[in-house]
Design a protein around this motif. Structure first.
Motif, mmCIF file in Angstrom:
data_model
loop_
_atom_site.group_PDB
_atom_site.id
_atom_site.type_symbol
_atom_site.label_atom_id
_atom_site.label_comp_id
_atom_site.label_asym_id
_atom_site.label_seq_id
_atom_site.Cartn_x
_atom_site.Cartn_y
_atom_site.Cartn_z
ATOM 1 N N GLU A 53 0.831 -1.208 0.000
ATOM 2 C CA GLU A 53 0.000 0.000 0.000
ATOM 3 C C GLU A 53 0.863 1.255 0.000
ATOM 4 N N SER A 54 1.943 1.241 0.774
ATOM 5 C CA SER A 54 2.848 2.389 0.798
ATOM 6 C C SER A 54 3.462 2.630 -0.578
ATOM 7 N N ASN B 247 0.821 4.051 -2.861
ATOM 8 C CA ASN B 247 0.574 5.452 -2.524
ATOM 9 C C ASN B 247 1.661 6.361 -3.084
#
Length: 80
Positions: free
Chosen positions: A59-60, A63
């Motif tokens: 997810e990081s 993002n």
């Protein structure tokens, strides 16, 4: 003590001992099964924890890529 009373007392002591042994055996069996099940659940939880950590890292990364794309897109739009 008469012989019959001695035999009855001895028989009652043996029955009591058998009951105590069966209770201890049952309690030990239940403890073993529950302990095994708890270990299995802990292992599953550990696996899920690893998956959650990997998803968090993914997810990081996503993002960061989205932020870079939006920033680059904003720069391109500004230059038009």
């Amino acid at each position: 003590m008469p012989l019959k009373k001695k035999n009855k007392v001895k028989m009652i002591e043996q029955q009591t001992l058998l009951i105590i042994v069966s209770i201890i055996f049952t309690a030990g069996s239940v403890y073993g099964v529950l302990n095994h099940r708890i270990k299995a659940v802990e292992d599953k939880f550990s696996d899920h924890k690893d998956i959650i950590e990997r998803l968090t890292r993914l997810e990081s990364s996503v993002n960061l890529l989205v932020a870079k794309f939006l920033r680059d897109d904003a720069v391109r739009t500004k230059n038009l």
